[in-house]
Structure formats: C-alpha cells, structure tokens
Design a protein around this motif. Structure first.
Motif, short mmCIF file in Angstrom:
data_model
loop_
_atom_site.label_atom_id
_atom_site.label_comp_id
_atom_site.label_asym_id
_atom_site.label_seq_id
_atom_site.Cartn_x
_atom_site.Cartn_y
_atom_site.Cartn_z
N GLU A 1 0.83 -1.20 0.00
CA GLU A 1 0.00 0.00 0.00
C GLU A 1 0.87 1.26 0.00
OE1 GLU A 1 -3.07 1.35 3.28
OE2 GLU A 1 -3.27 -0.78 2.79
N MET A 2 1.93 1.22 0.84
CA MET A 2 2.83 2.38 0.91
C MET A 2 3.55 2.58 -0.41
SD MET A 2 4.40 1.85 4.67
CE MET A 2 5.72 2.94 4.23
N LYS A 3 3.89 1.48 -1.04
CA LYS A 3 4.56 1.55 -2.33
C LYS A 3 3.63 2.22 -3.34
CE LYS A 3 5.29 -1.92 -5.35
NZ LYS A 3 5.76 -3.17 -5.94
N ALA A 4 2.36 1.84 -3.30
CA ALA A 4 1.38 2.41 -4.21
C ALA A 4 1.23 3.91 -3.99
CB ALA A 4 0.03 1.71 -4.05
N LYS A 5 1.46 4.36 -2.76
CA LYS A 5 1.35 5.80 -2.46
C LYS A 5 2.61 6.55 -2.85
CE LYS A 5 -1.77 5.35 1.49
NZ LYS A 5 -1.68 5.21 2.95
N GLY A 6 3.62 5.85 -3.35
CA GLY A 6 4.80 6.53 -3.86
C GLY A 6 6.04 6.42 -3.01
N THR A 7 5.99 5.66 -1.92
CA THR A 7 7.19 5.50 -1.12
C THR A 7 8.12 4.49 -1.80
OG1 THR A 7 5.80 5.77 0.82
CG2 THR A 7 8.02 4.97 1.22
N GLY A 8 9.39 4.81 -1.83
CA GLY A 8 10.36 3.84 -2.33
C GLY A 8 10.72 2.89 -1.20
N ILE A 9 10.85 1.60 -1.50
CA ILE A 9 11.10 0.63 -0.43
C ILE A 9 12.32 -0.22 -0.77
CG2 ILE A 9 10.18 -1.41 0.77
CD1 ILE A 9 7.40 -0.22 0.42
N ILE A 10 13.19 -0.39 0.23
CA ILE A 10 14.24 -1.41 0.10
C ILE A 10 13.88 -2.50 1.10
CG2 ILE A 10 16.68 -1.95 0.36
CD1 ILE A 10 17.31 0.92 -0.31
N LEU A 11 13.58 -3.69 0.57
CA LEU A 11 13.14 -4.79 1.42
C LEU A 11 14.27 -5.81 1.49
CD1 LEU A 11 10.81 -6.24 2.90
CD2 LEU A 11 10.15 -7.21 0.71
N ILE A 12 14.64 -6.12 2.73
CA ILE A 12 15.76 -7.05 2.90
C ILE A 12 15.24 -8.34 3.50
CG2 ILE A 12 17.83 -7.41 4.28
CD1 ILE A 12 18.41 -4.46 3.70
N SER A 13 15.56 -9.47 2.88
CA SER A 13 15.03 -10.73 3.38
C SER A 13 15.91 -11.89 2.95
CB SER A 13 13.61 -10.93 2.85
OG SER A 13 13.11 -12.17 3.29
N HIS A 14 15.79 -13.00 3.66
CA HIS A 14 16.50 -14.19 3.21
C HIS A 14 15.56 -15.07 2.40
CE1 HIS A 14 14.52 -15.68 6.90
NE2 HIS A 14 14.38 -16.75 6.18
N ASP A 15 14.29 -14.66 2.35
CA ASP A 15 13.26 -15.53 1.79
C ASP A 15 12.75 -14.98 0.46
OD1 ASP A 15 11.14 -17.18 1.28
OD2 ASP A 15 10.46 -17.21 3.37
N LEU A 16 13.05 -15.67 -0.62
CA LEU A 16 12.62 -15.20 -1.93
C LEU A 16 11.11 -15.19 -2.06
CD1 LEU A 16 15.27 -16.85 -4.24
CD2 LEU A 16 14.70 -14.44 -4.20
N ALA A 17 10.44 -16.12 -1.37
CA ALA A 17 8.99 -16.18 -1.47
C ALA A 17 8.35 -14.93 -0.89
CB ALA A 17 8.47 -17.43 -0.76
N VAL A 18 8.98 -14.38 0.17
CA VAL A 18 8.42 -13.18 0.80
C VAL A 18 8.53 -11.98 -0.12
CG1 VAL A 18 8.81 -11.52 2.66
CG2 VAL A 18 8.74 -13.95 3.17
N VAL A 19 9.68 -11.85 -0.79
CA VAL A 19 9.88 -10.65 -1.61
C VAL A 19 9.18 -10.76 -2.96
CG1 VAL A 19 12.09 -10.25 -0.48
CG2 VAL A 19 12.02 -11.35 -2.72
N ALA A 20 8.84 -11.99 -3.34
CA ALA A 20 8.32 -12.21 -4.70
C ALA A 20 7.13 -11.32 -5.02
CB ALA A 20 7.94 -13.68 -4.87
N SER A 21 6.24 -11.15 -4.03
CA SER A 21 5.00 -10.43 -4.34
C SER A 21 5.17 -8.92 -4.31
CB SER A 21 3.94 -10.84 -3.31
OG SER A 21 4.35 -10.42 -2.03
N LEU A 22 6.29 -8.45 -3.80
CA LEU A 22 6.41 -7.01 -3.55
C LEU A 22 7.46 -6.33 -4.43
CD1 LEU A 22 5.04 -5.10 -1.53
CD2 LEU A 22 6.98 -5.44 -0.01
N ALA A 23 8.51 -7.09 -4.75
CA ALA A 23 9.68 -6.46 -5.36
C ALA A 23 9.47 -6.16 -6.84
CB ALA A 23 10.88 -7.37 -5.18
#
Lengths: 291, 554
Positions: B194-216
């Motif tokens: 939601e925040m991304k949709a509002k224009g915030t840039g996000i750096i998401l750090i994770s060890h889990d590819l499944a978690v980032v898959a939907s957002l990155a």
C-alpha cells in the motif's frame, strides 16, 4: 571463524590466551592506576617493614608534631611516632577487615540466597523477610549494634561488618538464582533428566557466582570505610594500634596545629576505597560485556 | 532522478570486505529487494545506507545519492537529519527496537517532533492517524500501551508507523516479517504494498525469496557481499541464472518439495535404518488437555495421538498455544485438566522423581538453542553432560561426542567451540546432537528452524529427515510455517486459539482444508508466482549448487 584445526587441545586455549592479553592492553589508565595503588597497599599489608622501616609504635618525645619532611615523609604525631610508618602498617588492618568481612558476607549471603532462591515457597518467604528486616537498618547502625553485643576489637569489627553486609549479597544472589533457574539451560537439564541438586551445582551456582565476585570487589571498599568509621567511633582496635580510622580520630584534636596526623590516614582510606571501586566497576563492565 | 542511487558501494571491516561493488537504484513507488542468507552482507548494506555501518566500518562508493544529495561524507549530525526524515528504517526485532519504557504513542510522537516540526497539539491526532494507517485496530486504546503489551504483529506495525511518521521518501525494511507468522506477515506485506502504491520507495531485505516475490520490482541476490544476480522478479525467479539463486529457490520447502531433499550433495546419504520403530503403536497421547495461564485459556481440551514412527506436524499462528502444548507434553508444566500418557503409561501424573529416569526418551529441540546451553560450556561439555546422565562411562565421552557431532554434519573441531562462536544453524545442530545423545524415542521440535535463513533451514530439515530414518524417531514438529510443516509431516494438526481445529493426513489438509482458519492460513502463505520453475531447479546437477560444507560455516 573457520579455524578447522583438527587438534582437540590447542585452538581454544590459544584463543582464550590471546583474548586475555588483547583485553589487558586496552585497560584504561584510571583502572591501571587503581590496580597499582592496590598492589602497593597489598605490599604494605604483607611486608610493611620493607616500605617503612621505622617502628610505628616508637614514641619519641624529641620529635613531636613535626611537619612532613625528608626524615618523616608524613610528619609525626603528638607522641613523636612516624605517621608514614603508622599508615603503612595500618594497611594490613584495613585490608584484612575489608577482605575478611566481604569474604564472610559473600559466603553466607551466597548460601542464604541459593537456598532461598532455589527452594522457593515458604523457605524463600521466611529467609527474605528476615533479610528485609536486616536491610531496614542502616549498615553502620547494624555493625554498631553487633559490636555493642560482642565487644570492641578487630575481629569483632570484622564480624560486625560482615553481618551488616550479608543481606545485600543474599538479595543479589537470590534474584540471580531466580533468573538462572528459569533459564533455558536449566530447563534443558531438566528435560535431559538431570537430578535437581546436580543442576544446582552444575548450572545455577557457577552462573550465580560470576556476577557476585564482581559485586564483592565493590563491597570491599565499603567494608574498609565501615571499619574506619567504627574505629573512628572508638569501637574498633584500641590505641596505640595504627588503624586508619583510629588515627583519624586521634588527629582530629590536632587538625589546626598538625593537619598531617589526620589527613594522611584519611587520604589512604579514601584512596583504597576509590581504587577498589574503580577496579570493581571495571570488572562489572567487563562481565557485562561493556568494556 | 532516482530516489536513491547507489553505485559501486563497498563496506569493509578490518580484515573483511562485507559488501563489494553493489549498485542499484530505487525510484519512487518502487521496491528493491536485497536477498541472501545470513552473512551475505544485506543487513550491513541497509545500515550503511542510513549511516549506521559502525565506527570500524569503511564505507565507500562511486555514487551514493538520495534525491541528488550526496550521502557519502555526512557528519553524524547531518545523518540524524536524514534518518527518520528522508529515510525510514524498520528493523527485524520490534521488541528490541521499541523503547520498553515508552508507550508506542510517545515513541511515534518522538519521530514526529524530531523531524516534522509539528505543533504539540496536532501530534496526538497525527499519531492516531499513523496508527490507523498501519492497520492497528483501536488506536485510541493502543496509543497508551507499551511494546510488551502488543503482539508481535502489532509491534512491527508500530515500528513501521514510527519509521514513516515524518513521511520519508524511502523506507528500508530489514527482515520486517521474519519473526512473524504467515497471517501477520501477509498483513505487513500488504501494508508495505500500500505504501509503495502511495509513492514510497522501499528497500526490502530478506532471506526468503517467497516473501519478496509479491512485492519487489527489482531483486538483488547477494552472496558473501557480492551481487550474484539482479533483475526483475520475472527473470530472477523464473529464469535464475546463478546457481546460488537456484539453490535459494530450491531450499524453500513447499507443496512441490514433499519427499525431496532441499539441499544437494549434503548430509548423510542413504543410510539404512538402524532402528525400526514399532509402527502403529501410540507413542505419546494427550487426553483433553486444558491449561490456563492467568486468566487466559491457552490450551483448550486438546487431544493428541502421536503414532510411533510418524512425524506429526502442529501448525498455528504465534500465540495459538503450540509451545504451551509442547511444554505440557514434556511435563514441564502440569495441565489443569486432562492427562498425558507416554508409551501407554502415566506421564503427566507422575512425580518429577518418577519421571526423571524416563525423561531421556522424550527430548526437545527448541527454537532458541543458544538459550538452552549453559553460557560457560563448550560444545563438548554440553554433549558430555547428556552422556553423563545416560550413564556412559567417562572414558567413552570423547568418542561418543565425536560420533554425535559428526552425525549432525559438524566436524570434530566444533567440539571445542562455545555456542556463541557458532552460527544459528550450527547451534541447532548441536542441540539436535545433544537430544540424540539421550537415544530418544520421541523428539519434540518446537519451531526448530524459525530463527534460521532459508538455506540453513533446508539443511536442518534434511538432517532431521535423515536422523529420523536412521534412528527410527517419532517426531512432533511444531511450526508456524506451513511450507515447512507440509514438507516434513505425515499428519498435521492445525491449532487456533488453544484448540485443534483440524487434523488429518498432510496432503488432505493442505489440498482440502475444511476449517475456515486453515483456509486463511493457506491463503496467507507467500508463494513464488513461478513455483513450477522453483521445483524444476531440483533438476540441476548438484555439483555447482549448495554445498553444505560451505554453508555450515556461514
């Protein structure tokens, strides 16, 4: 971190050794100074004759109330006794009482805290209420009461101070035991099927003692201070014993004419307390992983 | 102009290069994911981007610009103006990151008054707005609560609220969902989306590819501080070029990986079963267990039948009562009602003294192995203690300890280390070795891999599978991670609010969930949209993929 030496004996020991020396090099100046002072005091206590060859009891009416000079570095008192010798010889009284009282207090406090903390329930309640009552009185007042019961003298002062310090240590030990008792490793020992007293000796006791030793170094300073205070009040060793608190009391009447009689013993007592405290705080920081 | 542009970023600590030659850029409304295992340099990168790399770190780059402003040579004072105001930073562990002496309201208000120059009377209203915007229910009530009064998910939201209080253009989230269960994780990810949709840039750090898959929108895969692969998710996840990325994808346990190994060329190869359990007998049974902690009913009339030789999965959100149930089964706590039977005989009704001789047969592997080791002990002391309890003569200890440490895939040199000197995966192996030393019949594993990254998790899961076969163990496997539970279990129980809401063979429960809560859990499971590719990664020859000997030291 991948030191894969197959030898079972060497790597760990070497690492422990080098870590120790690395730490030693980073010791702050104040702590090094405090340690030096304590080493010097220990020397005074063990072999006062080497540091101050003069007899601390020798009365010389030809040399009364001399100010500090090359012959008498700290001056002389109203009976012509060398203050420097008396201060140096006094170190053994202060250090014996400080270490002895703290040792007794820690030992008994440890036993009480361990029993109360690990037994829990009614035993804990009973022990802790007694401790609370003891804690309600100021330590010096407690010591005075004990001396009043036992009579004056060095040994009685030592016992009196020890009794007054016990509650503090018992409280600390108990709270530490409670923490360790609910820790994951004590629970793990239970799951393995270890007997209770064995867990107590193997895990609870050793993990309680560490922080206690550090705290007791802080306690030595306050025990020395208490002993000087009791002597000053005339409850400790009798004159002409060269005890710092006693000397302080004797010098009080001459403070305007001969400040050195009281100031030097007082300075040494202060220096000892500050040094043990600085060292104790450093050890505490070290064991908390802050230094 | 990019929101953040990083060119050739390097972070070195005395003696080691943590990150080398990292380049990427973040646009407004875009999410860049940095993925890798522990020690790959992803957290160091995040900290370097907010000027918190540490005193002994040397940060260099050809370019490090935030909206055109150079970040390379800022003083600590200038950094304070950037952090919070322009870059929000969300850490993994919200309980540690929030001040225990402050209400979450004042925590967030602090960020506001520090950066947003807001008049005091408006602060409360703005804090309430923020709490609402991150999806915290009853903000009026929550604003006055302390971190310890909130659940893990709410804490993480409060932390995000304080990070975005001053409306920063860029948000860096370091493993924001790792400590959370799937449902809460899905909510936090939705919030970030939601925040991304509002224009915030996000750096998401994770060890889990499944978690980032939907957002990155862009994925950077790091290994040992070096980028091994970067690109849009469609490319990285569906046509991974680097062997390491393929291994990371393959390590994710999911429906497709059932019955397969998660790592290649690792662990014990096909060892013949040394002990066969008497299949079919009930090894451990609980009859309508009930337990309240304070006012709260934590375990509510739960029946468990653990059949000898099986792996029974127990899945549920955090706070559903899984750990309390495990403690009741281990007889570490007494149930208020009901009883536990071990091997058909009484267990929870015995006195501790009567139970003690049988304790070795029922062992625990917990989520926090480090906490279960005496801090003064070396690995060999930990194992020796166990061996002493089962009555092995002293001269045998070293030999047996060596045997045990090898059976969990560690080497002899690890025996002289202290647990603190080991990685999370190695510690868990030591905990498993200690449990094995007791020659148990039953192993209760309480979230054994939750604190581990995906590839370490894969190694530990494979190890458990091998050991189960080798020693004929019966396992109760507790986890909030459905993928993991599906991978290891024969049967599964779903726990919700203290009750078992569903129970059955794992395939049935996952394919045809009957209970609404199970369906919700399954829906929240992060999936890789190109999952068929992920399982295809299994087909790659093993020689260039995850070699366990490398990762044990990671």
């Amino acid at each position: 971190m991948t030191d894969l030496t197959p030898n079972l004996a060497d790597p760990a020991r070497m690492r422990a050794g080098s870590v120790f020396f690395m730490r030693l090099r980073r010791v702050p100046f104040g702590v090094a100074l405090a340690a030096t002072v304590l080493v010097f005091l220990a020397l005074c206590a063990v072999a006062p004759g080497i540091v101050a060859p003069k007899d601390p009891y020798k009365i010389s009416l030809l040399h009364t109330l001399r100010p500090p000079s090359l012959e008498f570095p700290f001056g002389t008192d109203q009976l012509g006794r060398d203050i420097f010798s008396r201060v140096v010889h006094g170190a053994s009284y202060s250090l014996t009482i400080g270490l002895g009282a703290t040792f007794i207090a820690v030992t008994i406090g440890l036993a009480v805290g361990l029993v109360a903390g690990s037994a829990g329930g009614a035993v804990d309640l009973a022990f802790m209420r007694v401790i609370d009552v003891l804690l309600a009185f100021p330590a010096l007042f407690m010591s005075m009461a004990v001396v009043a019961l036992l009579g004056t003298g060095s040994v009685n002062v030592l016992i009196a101070i020890a009794i007054a310090e016990i509650p503090r240590y018992a409280r600390i030990v108990r709270s530490q035991v409670l923490v360790v008792r609910t820790s994951g490793y004590v629970e793990a020992a239970r799951i393995l099927g270890q007997r209770r007293w064995r867990t107590l000796m193997r895990h609870v006791l050793p993990n309680t003692i560490g922080p206690l030793i550090v705290l007791s170094t802080l306690g030595i300073g306050s025990a020395i201070l208490s002993s000087a205070a009791l002597s000053y009040l005339g409850l400790g060793p009798k004159p002409p014993t060269p005890e710092w608190g006693l000397m302080l009391a004797e010098g009080q009447g001459y403070l305007r004419r001969a400040w050195w009689i009281g100031v030097f013993p007082g300075m040494f007592a202060t220096l000892t307390v500050i040094s043990t405290t600085v060292l104790g705080r450093y050890l505490k920081a070290l064991s908390d992983g802050r230094a | 102009m990019s929101l953040l542009s990083v060119e050739n970023l390097s972070v070195t600590f005395p003696g080691t290069a943590a990150v080398q030659g990292l380049s990427f850029s973040v646009e407004a409304g875009q999410c860049v994911a940095i993925v890798g295992e522990s020690g790959s340099g992803k957290s160091v990168t995040a900290r370097a981007l907010v000027g918190l790399a540490g005193d002994n770190a040397a940060v260099s780059a050809q370019r490090l610009h935030l909206v055109g402003k150079d970040l390379l040579h800022l003083s600590p004072g200038q950094w304070r103006g950037i952090r919070g105001r322009h870059i929000g930073f969300v850490l993994q562990d919200a309980l540690v990151s929030l001040d225990p002496l402050k209400t979450i309201g004042s925590e967030i208000a602090e960020a506001l008054t520090e950066h947003a120059d807001m008049p005091c009377q408006d602060v409360r209203r703005k804090v309430l707005d923020l709490l609402t915007s991150v999806g915290i229910p009853n903000p009026e009530e929550r604003i006055g609560q302390f971190a310890h009064q909130l659940s893990g998910g709410l804490r993480q939201r409060a932390l995000i609220a304080s990070a975005i209080a001053a409306n920063p253009a860029l948000l860096i989230a370091d493993e924001p969902t790792t400590a959370l269960d799937v449902i809460v994780q899905a909510q936090i990810l939705a919030l970030l989306r939601e925040m991304k949709a509002k224009g915030t840039g996000i750096i998401l750090i994770s060890h889990d590819l499944a978690v980032v898959a939907s957002l990155a929108d862009h994925i950077v895969v790091l290994k040992d501080g070096v980028v091994v692969e970067a690109g849009p998710p469609s490319q990285v996840l569906s046509r991974p070029q680097a062997a390491y990325t393929r291994a990371l994808l393959a390590a994710i346990p999911s429906v497709e990986t059932k019955g397969q190994r998660l790592t290649f060329g690792s662990g014990t190869p096909d060892v013949p079963a040394a002990r066969t359990p008497q299949d079919g007998g009930i090894a451990l049974e609980a009859r309508s267990l009930t337990k309240s902690l304070g006012e709260r009913l934590v375990v509510d009339k739960v029946d468990v039948r653990l059949v000898a030789g099986e792996t029974l999965g127990l899945v549920g959100a955090s706070g559903s009562g899984k750990t309390t149930l495990a403690r009741l089964l281990l007889a570490l706590q007494q149930p208020d009602q009901g009883e536990v039977l071990f091997d058909g005989g009484p267990w929870s009704h015995l006195s501790e003294k009567q139970r003690r001789p049988h304790r070795p047969r029922l062992q625990l592997v917990s989520q926090d192995p480090l906490g279960s080791f005496d801090p003064r002990y070396r690995v060999i002391d930990i194992l020796a203690e166990a061996l002493e309890i089962i009555g092995l003569p002293k001269r045998e200890w070293t030999r047996r300890a060596t045997e045990l440490i090898r059976s969990v895939g560690l080497s002899d040199s690890h025996l002289l280390r202290r647990p603190r000197q080991l990685s999370g995966g190695q510690r868990q192996r030591v905990a498993i070795a200690r449990a094995l030393a007791m020659k148990p019949d039953i192993l209760i594993c309480d979230e054994p891999v939750s604190a581990l990254d995906v590839s370490t998790q894969a190694q530990v899961l494979d190890l458990l599978e091998d050991l189960k076969r080798q020693f004929g163990l019966t396992i109760l496997f507790i986890s909030h991670d459905l993928g993991v539970v599906h991978h290891v279990s024969d049967r599964v129980m779903v726990m919700h609010a203290g009750r078992i809401v569903e129970e059955g063979p794992v395939g049935d429960v996952f394919a045809r969930p009957r209970d609404a809560y199970t369906r919700e859990l399954l829906a929240a499971l992060p999936r890789i949209p190109f999952s068929s590719i992920a399982s295809k990664a299994k087909g790659y020859p093993h020689d260039h993929i995850l070699d366990s000997s490398v990762h044990i030291g990671a």
